[in-house]
Motif scaffolding. Sequence first.
Motif, PDB file in Angstrom:
ATOM      1  N   LEU A  96      -8.084   7.873  -7.857  1.00 46.93           N
ATOM      2  CA  LEU A  96      -6.904   7.870  -6.996  1.00 46.93           C
ATOM      3  C   LEU A  96      -6.193   6.523  -6.934  1.00 46.93           C
ATOM      4  N   ARG A  97      -6.824   5.467  -7.398  1.00 45.51           N
ATOM      5  CA  ARG A  97      -6.205   4.149  -7.238  1.00 45.51           C
ATOM      6  C   ARG A  97      -4.813   4.096  -7.861  1.00 45.51           C
ATOM      7  N   TYR A  98      -4.661   4.625  -9.072  1.00 46.68           N
ATOM      8  CA  TYR A  98      -3.334   4.595  -9.712  1.00 46.68           C
ATOM      9  C   TYR A  98      -2.298   5.308  -8.848  1.00 46.68           C
ATOM     10  N   LEU A  99      -2.638   6.490  -8.344  1.00 48.76           N
ATOM     11  CA  LEU A  99      -1.687   7.232  -7.521  1.00 48.76           C
ATOM     12  C   LEU A  99      -1.341   6.463  -6.251  1.00 48.76           C
ATOM     13  N   ASP A 132     -11.282  -2.157  -2.936  1.00 50.42           N
ATOM     14  CA  ASP A 132     -12.725  -2.262  -3.144  1.00 50.42           C
ATOM     15  C   ASP A 132     -13.111  -1.498  -4.411  1.00 50.42           C
ATOM     16  N   ASP A 133     -13.448  -2.221  -5.468  1.00 48.10           N
ATOM     17  CA  ASP A 133     -13.744  -1.584  -6.749  1.00 48.10           C
ATOM     18  C   ASP A 133     -14.930  -0.627  -6.649  1.00 48.10           C
ATOM     19  N   ARG A 134     -15.985  -1.048  -5.978  1.00 48.07           N
ATOM     20  CA  ARG A 134     -17.160  -0.186  -5.857  1.00 48.07           C
ATOM     21  C   ARG A 134     -16.823   1.078  -5.093  1.00 48.07           C
ATOM     22  N   GLY A 159     -13.165   7.197  -4.895  1.00 49.40           N
ATOM     23  CA  GLY A 159     -11.790   7.406  -5.334  1.00 49.40           C
ATOM     24  C   GLY A 159     -11.684   8.273  -6.561  1.00 49.40           C
ATOM     25  N   ASP A 160     -12.802   8.447  -7.262  1.00 50.10           N
ATOM     26  CA  ASP A 160     -12.790   9.262  -8.469  1.00 50.10           C
ATOM     27  C   ASP A 160     -13.035  10.721  -8.119  1.00 50.10           C
TER      28      ASP A 160
END
Length: 314
Positions: free
Chosen positions: A69-72, A130-132, A138-139
């Motif tokens: 979801l990060r891109y969105l 937060d990458d983790r 988020g995936d």
Amino acid sequence: MKQYLELCNYVLEHGVRKEDRTGTGTISVFGYQMRMNLQDGFPLLTTKRVPFRLVATELIWFLKGDTNLRYLLEQNNHIWDEWGFQKWVESKEYTGPDMTNFGLRSQEDPEFEQLYKQQLAIYQQRVLEDDRFAEQFGDLGNVYGKQWRSWEGADGQVYDQIQYIIDEIKRNPDSRRLLCNAWSASELKNQQLPPCHYAFQFYVHDGKLSCMFQMRSNDVFLGLPFNIASYALLTHLIAHECNLEVGELIYTGADVHIYSNHIEQVQTMLEREPRALPTLKLNPELKSIFDVEWDDLELIGYDPHPPIKAHVAV
């Protein structure tokens, strides 16, 4: 888009009451088809405003092969947020207020709705920063982007179905194998939401590219206008790369339904008169569908009626 309004009327008149996964309830029909000539204009609904930017950035997300979801969120696109949020609040890591059945409760309880919005905002910010957390919550699993661009075969190989279609159109436009399939029975357990538009196929004739897409389950009021515009855009992009014009867009739906909490909105929309369709202009410098960004797209002459708000069923 009179065909779409005819579909709405058909479901209201002939649909049967059915329960559903979300607990909302629907009026449903089984089996419906529409054919749209893309030469007549870009099929973006005019009886309510449909945010084309959200349609386009979602499709770009698919074409990137992305499932996070990060891109969105970076594109200020929130149409998938609830499914990632659900993954978080149902995990052992979540320690906030009880979010059980947040989709329905937020519609019925204003006080809970405020709690839900606060927790959703926390979720969105953590996915962005937060990458983790983004990797874990988020995936959305092996949803459209993964299946379109990195299909894992029984032979252990990975296949890019979109690239295959483009290459096949260029070398053999009469092929009957210009098909992409997103439904994989073995992957359903790894998907936050199994594919609703599960397959699509292209057809080349007289220098024009046509597309037929199939849907197993279709939210007529909120989902279908997005689906139509998304597959129209996909057809335009592939036609552009393959030096073709656009032909027909054909929609085939199985369980075609109006949610019970959308009926009033549908009736409001049906009272409105359709307006002229817009046209789509692509950046002539665009060479590959995989390089497309929002700035490469221009929608001309879109003059819809005002938006009509409705809750998404999660």
